[in-house]
Design a protein around this motif. Sequence first.
Motif: not given
Length: 536
Positions: A371-375, A527-533
């Motif tokens: 399953v794909n992760a959000d990050t 950047l997306c998921g938990k990598a945002v910021g």
Amino acid sequence: MGKPVMKLHLIIGVLAVSLVNAEDPYLYYTWTVTYGTRSILGVPQQVILINNQFPGPKLDVVTNNNIILNLINKLDQPFLLTWNGVKQRKNSWQDGVLGTNCPIPPNSNYTYKFQAKDQIGSYTYFPSTLMHRAAGGFGALNIYHRSVIPIPYANPDGDFTLLIGDWYKTSHKALQQTLDSGKSLPFPHGVLINGQTKTTFTGEQGKTYMFRISNVGLSTSLNFRIQGHSMKLVEVEGSHVIQNLYDSLDVHVGQSVTVLVTLNQPPKDYYIVASTRFTRTVLTATAVLHYANSQTPVSGPLPAAPAYKYHWSMQQARTYRWNLTSNAARPNPQGSFHYGKITPTKTIVLANSVSYINGKLRYAVNGVSYVNADTPLKLADYFNIPGIFSMNAVQGVLSGVAATVATSVMPTNLHDFLEVVFQNNENTMQSWHLDGYDFWVVGFGSGQWTPKKRRTYNLVDALTRHTTQVYPNSWTAILVSLDNQGMWNMRSASWERQYLGQQFYLRVWNPVRSLANEYDIPSNVLLCGKAVGRHP
């Protein structure tokens, strides 16, 4: 007279130095991805266009060219392209799959920057997101040799690219809904050649033409043939091969082959045929090979497909052999790398399976359905974000346990030399692809693989390629030298199976961070998921 000669030597010397130091050329592209309406199989349907083209633009580049490609997403869903067979040396940042890249949001853009490093051959690109590939967005990517590098055949008089593949009249969103609801896709509605049901390729009698043939379909193996003409196989996914003649070629999903065809027949028009293999209902696409001086349209029955199925196809696959004395993109002969004399550091056996999880259809590898992760895993790895992926879910040995879901990553070390066995205990054709690499396809066999089967391996002149077929209730063995650090997708090239979990990632790792092994994170990284910021 002595002094002018010295000057001449000096000038030549300076030229040589400047050529050596010259950076490889940069090619710049801007591609805009939109929806459009086309009547493909006689019915208007929504397709995905790139710069208003279906299929997408052909990328013709030369070994070591640098490609700077600004992709603008005008769809209503996030989107990515992946470059199928481009090794992305030290650069999995640009691989364009959800494990390495955040998808490009609607009305946004991302600029890919990658190099066609040390490669030649016929390749493709296609969307890696959702079921976009079923609507288009795919195209050819041809890497030509540098002029200073020899090729093991005379320069052809022309060069044709043929993208062959199965096709649905159904929209990509409806196909995705079918899969999301836990059902398998129906049988395709047709087969296309270059996105069409009718197309013509014109050549002159007595001349020799290159045909670059790629299966860009979703699920179906195809057989390719040209009425009255034999095909000389010269290159397969970056390998120069022994130049055998074939009347027809099986091309499995995600694969590419390059042949030379000499127009040595009476001047008329001849059928080009791509038809489905191993299917109860046979779907056929035709095109026309037109002799420039022909006054006679195509006629007669279509050239017949092979009468025999899996055994015949496996026998044909075994005839694809590396040309040991020829070079590929570099000047050294392919055979100078004695892959068969290297002892593998480990053996991984990968079994595909179909299962139902929470009542819904899933596909798994060794009992684990991806399953794909959000990050993206690559970003989670780089920023040390915990809990995104599991490095112990998928094991390199077969398990008899019920299938589970996980974001599975298999840990490996840079410079490992792997033996990978694809074990197919299902009644369906499989096609397996590895990003970032090519690999030696050393063995095909029926039934269960055992260590004794190694005696049947071709350890001398197996070809390298990026996608291999695995026949029903059979196995295929490959050897791969893990010389490219990064996070690399190992997946079923059959898109339904990939979408529903038949994939994982190989983490090719070296604890010492070094530009000699891997390029830095791109400055324009999305950047997306938990990598945002986070800050690269």
